[in-house]
Design a protein around this motif. Structure first.
Motif, PDB file in Angstrom:
ATOM      1  N   THR A 162      10.966  76.472 -31.756  1.00  0.00           N
ATOM      2  CA  THR A 162       9.880  75.091 -31.455  1.00  0.00           C
ATOM      3  C   THR A 162       9.152  75.066 -32.808  1.00  0.00           C
ATOM      4  OG1 THR A 162       9.662  75.641 -29.202  1.00  0.00           O
ATOM      5  CG2 THR A 162       8.155  74.326 -30.109  1.00  0.00           C
ATOM      6  N   GLY A 163       9.387  73.735 -33.409  1.00  0.00           N
ATOM      7  CA  GLY A 163       8.597  73.451 -34.574  1.00  0.00           C
ATOM      8  C   GLY A 163       8.590  71.952 -35.009  1.00  0.00           C
ATOM      9  N   ASP A 164       7.866  71.707 -36.025  1.00  0.00           N
ATOM     10  CA  ASP A 164       8.224  70.302 -36.481  1.00  0.00           C
ATOM     11  C   ASP A 164       9.359  70.315 -37.493  1.00  0.00           C
ATOM     12  OD1 ASP A 164       7.453  68.364 -38.814  1.00  0.00           O
ATOM     13  OD2 ASP A 164       6.253  67.701 -37.090  1.00  0.00           O
ATOM     14  N   ARG A 165      10.297  69.362 -37.304  1.00  0.00           N
ATOM     15  CA  ARG A 165      11.634  69.513 -37.716  1.00  0.00           C
ATOM     16  C   ARG A 165      11.391  69.037 -39.354  1.00  0.00           C
ATOM     17  NH1 ARG A 165      16.379  69.213 -35.813  1.00  0.00           N
ATOM     18  NH2 ARG A 165      18.010  68.483 -37.175  1.00  0.00           N
ATOM     19  N   VAL A 166      10.644  67.952 -39.538  1.00  0.00           N
ATOM     20  CA  VAL A 166      10.203  67.530 -40.879  1.00  0.00           C
ATOM     21  C   VAL A 166       9.630  68.711 -41.645  1.00  0.00           C
ATOM     22  CG1 VAL A 166       9.015  65.889 -42.313  1.00  0.00           C
ATOM     23  CG2 VAL A 166      10.148  65.186 -40.185  1.00  0.00           C
ATOM     24  N   GLN A 167       8.721  69.430 -41.277  1.00  0.00           N
ATOM     25  CA  GLN A 167       8.021  70.475 -42.026  1.00  0.00           C
ATOM     26  C   GLN A 167       9.002  71.558 -42.312  1.00  0.00           C
ATOM     27  OE1 GLN A 167       4.600  71.757 -40.281  1.00  0.00           O
ATOM     28  NE2 GLN A 167       3.361  70.392 -41.213  1.00  0.00           N
ATOM     29  N   LEU A 168       9.716  72.028 -41.267  1.00  0.00           N
ATOM     30  CA  LEU A 168      11.177  72.886 -41.528  1.00  0.00           C
ATOM     31  C   LEU A 168      11.914  72.415 -42.613  1.00  0.00           C
ATOM     32  CD1 LEU A 168      11.466  74.153 -37.805  1.00  0.00           C
ATOM     33  CD2 LEU A 168      10.443  75.470 -39.578  1.00  0.00           C
ATOM     34  N   GLN A 169      12.261  71.191 -42.745  1.00  0.00           N
ATOM     35  CA  GLN A 169      13.117  70.994 -43.497  1.00  0.00           C
ATOM     36  C   GLN A 169      12.465  70.993 -45.026  1.00  0.00           C
ATOM     37  OE1 GLN A 169      13.673  66.726 -42.008  1.00  0.00           O
ATOM     38  NE2 GLN A 169      15.928  67.316 -41.150  1.00  0.00           N
ATOM     39  N   GLN A 170      11.414  70.654 -45.115  1.00  0.00           N
ATOM     40  CA  GLN A 170      10.591  70.703 -46.277  1.00  0.00           C
ATOM     41  C   GLN A 170      10.325  72.073 -46.747  1.00  0.00           C
ATOM     42  OE1 GLN A 170       9.397  67.918 -48.146  1.00  0.00           O
ATOM     43  NE2 GLN A 170       9.082  69.375 -49.809  1.00  0.00           N
ATOM     44  N   VAL A 171      10.300  72.954 -46.062  1.00  0.00           N
ATOM     45  CA  VAL A 171      10.089  74.341 -46.491  1.00  0.00           C
ATOM     46  C   VAL A 171      11.397  74.791 -46.867  1.00  0.00           C
ATOM     47  CG1 VAL A 171       9.827  76.780 -45.436  1.00  0.00           C
ATOM     48  CG2 VAL A 171       8.100  75.064 -45.001  1.00  0.00           C
ATOM     49  N   LEU A 172      12.694  74.707 -46.222  1.00  0.00           N
ATOM     50  CA  LEU A 172      13.742  74.973 -46.446  1.00  0.00           C
ATOM     51  C   LEU A 172      14.312  74.280 -47.930  1.00  0.00           C
ATOM     52  CD1 LEU A 172      16.149  76.738 -46.020  1.00  0.00           C
ATOM     53  CD2 LEU A 172      17.357  74.969 -44.615  1.00  0.00           C
ATOM     54  N   MET A 173      14.012  72.995 -48.115  1.00  0.00           N
ATOM     55  CA  MET A 173      14.227  72.251 -49.208  1.00  0.00           C
ATOM     56  C   MET A 173      13.559  73.042 -50.376  1.00  0.00           C
ATOM     57  SD  MET A 173      13.284  68.342 -50.100  1.00  0.00           S
ATOM     58  CE  MET A 173      14.606  67.643 -49.073  1.00  0.00           C
ATOM     59  N   ASN A 174      12.275  73.332 -50.437  1.00  0.00           N
ATOM     60  CA  ASN A 174      11.641  73.969 -51.577  1.00  0.00           C
ATOM     61  C   ASN A 174      12.138  75.214 -51.555  1.00  0.00           C
ATOM     62  OD1 ASN A 174       9.664  71.789 -51.565  1.00  0.00           O
ATOM     63  ND2 ASN A 174       8.259  72.707 -50.137  1.00  0.00           N
ATOM     64  N   LEU A 175      12.449  76.076 -50.713  1.00  0.00           N
ATOM     65  CA  LEU A 175      13.228  77.432 -51.047  1.00  0.00           C
ATOM     66  C   LEU A 175      14.699  77.225 -51.569  1.00  0.00           C
ATOM     67  CD1 LEU A 175      12.617  79.339 -47.648  1.00  0.00           C
ATOM     68  CD2 LEU A 175      11.636  79.727 -49.965  1.00  0.00           C
TER      69      LEU A 175
END
Length: 112
Positions: A80-93
């Protein structure tokens, strides 16, 4: 087998349309990240997010001669989480990994 090239062309066109829709959805969600909207918590498939971000950043990786490979767990539970924020974290990594690797000589592979 006269129709094989036509069938292959249709399958390729179908994949292009699906990839285009997926990329459009990713862009839409990344734009939402920069809006002032509240968090949208939902069940998220992390493997799907990884595949989406690899698709978005594929040209960035290949620009520096980095191949991307996945070894995703098939039985990974949704989170469970905010999809957009998870995408942003992964994109940064991923971007940080690409830039860290671009100065290294030899065969470069980013594995998820």
């Amino acid at each position: 087998m006269r129709y094989a090239p036509l069938e292959e062309a249709r399958a390729a066109a179908s994949r292009i349309v699906q990839d285009g829709r997926r990329a459009g959805e990713i862009v839409k969600r990344v734009r939402l990240l920069f809006s002032k909207d509240t968090l949208q918590r939902e069940l998220v498939d992390l493997n799907e997010i990884i595949r989406e971000m690899i698709l978005v950043l594929h040209s960035e990786a290949t620009q520096f001669g980095i191949s991307v490979r996945t070894e995703l767990a098939a039985d990974l539970p949704q989170v469970t989480g905010d999809r957009v924020q998870l995408q942003q974290v992964l994109m940064n990594l991923i971007i940080n990994s690409i830039y860290a690797m671009k100065v290294v000589e030899g065969t470069l592979e980013l594995t998820f």
